[in-house]
Design an enzyme around this catalytic site. Structure first.
Site, PDB file in Angstrom:
ATOM      1  N   THR A   1      11.897   4.104   4.250  1.00  0.00           N
ATOM      2  CA  THR A   1      10.856   4.405   5.238  1.00  0.00           C
ATOM      3  C   THR A   1      10.276   3.106   5.796  1.00  0.00           C
ATOM      4  O   THR A   1       9.213   3.117   6.420  1.00  0.00           O
ATOM      5  CB  THR A   1       9.719   5.234   4.610  1.00  0.00           C
ATOM      6  OG1 THR A   1       9.213   4.542   3.462  1.00  0.00           O
ATOM      7  CG2 THR A   1      10.195   6.621   4.208  1.00  0.00           C
ATOM      8  N   ALA A   2      10.968   1.982   5.574  1.00  0.00           N
ATOM      9  CA  ALA A   2      10.474   0.667   6.018  1.00  0.00           C
ATOM     10  C   ALA A   2      10.994   0.367   7.417  1.00  0.00           C
ATOM     11  O   ALA A   2      10.408   0.788   8.414  1.00  0.00           O
ATOM     12  CB  ALA A   2      10.893  -0.405   5.018  1.00  0.00           C
ATOM     13  N   ARG A   3      12.102  -0.338   7.505  1.00  0.00           N
ATOM     14  CA  ARG A   3      12.777  -0.616   8.766  1.00  0.00           C
ATOM     15  C   ARG A   3      14.284  -0.536   8.513  1.00  0.00           C
ATOM     16  O   ARG A   3      14.781  -0.955   7.466  1.00  0.00           O
ATOM     17  CB  ARG A   3      12.413  -2.003   9.304  1.00  0.00           C
ATOM     18  CG  ARG A   3      10.994  -2.095   9.869  1.00  0.00           C
ATOM     19  CD  ARG A   3      10.838  -1.288  11.144  1.00  0.00           C
ATOM     20  NE  ARG A   3       9.532  -1.471  11.794  1.00  0.00           N
ATOM     21  CZ  ARG A   3       8.481  -0.698  11.587  1.00  0.00           C
ATOM     22  NH1 ARG A   3       8.550   0.305  10.708  1.00  0.00           N
ATOM     23  NH2 ARG A   3       7.351  -0.917  12.242  1.00  0.00           N
TER      24      ARG A   3
ATOM     25  N   ASP B   1      14.389   7.528   7.137  1.00  0.00           N
ATOM     26  CA  ASP B   1      13.449   7.807   8.224  1.00  0.00           C
ATOM     27  C   ASP B   1      13.527   6.742   9.309  1.00  0.00           C
ATOM     28  O   ASP B   1      12.930   6.898  10.367  1.00  0.00           O
ATOM     29  CB  ASP B   1      12.016   7.873   7.668  1.00  0.00           C
ATOM     30  CG  ASP B   1      11.011   8.362   8.691  1.00  0.00           C
ATOM     31  OD1 ASP B   1      11.331   9.331   9.418  1.00  0.00           O
ATOM     32  OD2 ASP B   1       9.900   7.793   8.771  1.00  0.00           O
TER      33      ASP B   1
ATOM     34  N   GLU C   1      16.990   2.260  16.678  1.00  0.00           N
ATOM     35  CA  GLU C   1      16.283   3.477  17.087  1.00  0.00           C
ATOM     36  C   GLU C   1      16.081   3.511  18.607  1.00  0.00           C
ATOM     37  O   GLU C   1      15.887   2.469  19.216  1.00  0.00           O
ATOM     38  CB  GLU C   1      14.924   3.539  16.377  1.00  0.00           C
ATOM     39  CG  GLU C   1      15.049   3.662  14.872  1.00  0.00           C
ATOM     40  CD  GLU C   1      13.695   3.736  14.172  1.00  0.00           C
ATOM     41  OE1 GLU C   1      12.656   3.908  14.857  1.00  0.00           O
ATOM     42  OE2 GLU C   1      13.664   3.613  12.927  1.00  0.00           O
TER      43      GLU C   1
ATOM     44  N   GLY D   1       0.802  -1.213   0.000  1.00  0.00           N
ATOM     45  CA  GLY D   1       0.000   0.000   0.000  1.00  0.00           C
ATOM     46  C   GLY D   1       0.837   1.265   0.000  1.00  0.00           C
ATOM     47  O   GLY D   1       0.540   2.227  -0.725  1.00  0.00           O
ATOM     48  N   ILE D   2       1.897   1.298   0.799  1.00  0.00           N
ATOM     49  CA  ILE D   2       2.762   2.483   0.873  1.00  0.00           C
ATOM     50  C   ILE D   2       3.515   2.675  -0.435  1.00  0.00           C
ATOM     51  O   ILE D   2       3.565   3.781  -0.986  1.00  0.00           O
ATOM     52  CB  ILE D   2       3.738   2.371   2.053  1.00  0.00           C
ATOM     53  CG1 ILE D   2       2.987   2.312   3.375  1.00  0.00           C
ATOM     54  CG2 ILE D   2       4.715   3.542   2.058  1.00  0.00           C
ATOM     55  CD1 ILE D   2       3.851   1.919   4.566  1.00  0.00           C
TER      56      ILE D   2
ATOM     57  N   HIS E   1      12.124   8.916  12.287  1.00  0.00           N
ATOM     58  CA  HIS E   1      10.971   8.034  12.119  1.00  0.00           C
ATOM     59  C   HIS E   1       9.667   8.838  12.184  1.00  0.00           C
ATOM     60  O   HIS E   1       8.814   8.634  13.048  1.00  0.00           O
ATOM     61  CB  HIS E   1      10.961   6.930  13.173  1.00  0.00           C
ATOM     62  CG  HIS E   1      10.227   5.697  12.714  1.00  0.00           C
ATOM     63  ND1 HIS E   1      10.606   4.433  13.056  1.00  0.00           N
ATOM     64  CD2 HIS E   1       9.128   5.541  11.919  1.00  0.00           C
ATOM     65  CE1 HIS E   1       9.783   3.545  12.510  1.00  0.00           C
ATOM     66  NE2 HIS E   1       8.875   4.209  11.812  1.00  0.00           N
TER      67      HIS E   1
END
Length: 314
Positions: free
Chosen positions: A228-230, A254, A259, A148-149, A277
């Site tokens: 922008t995933a992991r 991101d 993290e 979807g992203i 993030h």
């Protein structure tokens, strides 16, 4: 949403030990059948690993309604073993995360992050070279993982227009004709044509380090990586080496492997756009995510089953 439907108990444990103790008979959380989970809980009790899952199962838990598309902080295998269902919130995060990726891509190609830092330092444009900045129009965006992203980013980037190519485990049905699919046997061919590689695969054992030395070096020289995933989906050291020797033109990140820590070496690269993030950090998306997660939990309580069950448990 749960008034008259269930007793709601707020998780306010300051530590993992306190949480585990209160899952036992007579404890505050004893007898819970469903839980709403947000990643912020990990700051107090840690991730939902096997120890937590086993204790939740012993307390009677049957459903974990996770707030978020990614659910790598939950040991799904342990949940499956204990008969606990896990749901997430796909779709609710698409727009906010895709626009984050779009920003990172634009900033990386146009040097906007460095430009803002220089402007704040009173340097104006004295440290910038137009030869290092590029238009998006006509460039090739490769999307690794067209969920979807990824699809929402494709729609946004196509407007420039950019050429959109993608690699997925299989061809995604009902994609527009302008969305070109490259199967595994043609992955190298896709990478060689890529100006921007945007990463959108979930973090699993088989995707950890997926974007490694080999894949990065197969990108055309000067390419940009956006993630922008992991963080752990990319081999961070391989990416840094490619920045150091100029194989990568820029990056936009991101997410990070550890993290909230960010590898300080990234701060030395003027061509690195870094966000903490921010993917879903909008009031609109947070509301959509909360309502979707809580609706899944509510449906479980009223109908015996909610929606958005993670693929491993379907």
């Amino acid at each position: 949403m749960f008034h008259g439907l269930a007793d709601v108990v707020v998780m306010d444990s300051p530590s993992r030990a306190h949480f585990l103790e209160n899952l036992k008979p007579g404890g505050k959380y004893a007898g819970i059948v469903g839980t709403y989970r947000h990643n912020v809980s990990a700051d107090h009790i840690g991730i939902f690993d096997k120890e937590i899952v086993d204790a939740l199962a012993a307390a009677g838990l049957k459903w974990i309604a996770h707030n978020g598309a990614g659910y790598d902080q939950i040991d799904v295998a342990a949940c499956k073993e204990k008969g606990i269902i896990v749901s997430n919130t796909p779709g609710a995060v698409d727009d906010a995360t895709a626009t984050t990726a779009l920003y990172l891509m634009i900033s990386a190609l146009r040097q906007y992050s460095k430009a803002e830092r220089d402007a704040r330092a009173g340097l104006w444009k004295s440290q910038l070279e137009s030869g290092n900045a590029h238009d998006l129009t006509g460039r090739t965006l490769a999307i690794l993982g067209l969920g979807g992203i990824g699809m929402r980013l494709a729609e946004l980037a196509h407007a420039f227009p950019m050429r959109i190519v993608y690699h997925n485990r299989g061809k995604v049905e009902d994609t527009p004709e302008w969305c070109e699919y490259f199967p595994a046997e043609k992955l190298d061919e896709m990478l060689a044509q890529t100006d921007v590689l945007s990463v959108h695969v979930p973090l699993r054992k088989d995707t950890e380090g997926l974007v490694g030395e080999s894949m990065i070096r197969k990108l055309k020289k000067g390419a940009v990586i956006v993630n922008t995933a992991r963080g752990k989906v990319i081999d961070e050291e391989a990416m840094i080496r490619a920045l150091e020797d100029g194989h990568l033109g820029a990056i936009g990140l991101d997410v990070y492997p550890d993290e909230p820590k960010i590898n300080p070496r990234f701060f030395d690269f003027p061509n690195a756009t870094l966000l903490p993030h921010m993917g879903t950090e909008t009031c609109d998306s947070q509301k959509k995510m909360e309502i979707r997660a809580l609706t899944n939990l509510s449906d479980f309580l009223t109908k015996g089953k909610g929606n958005d069950i993670v693929p491993e448990l379907v």
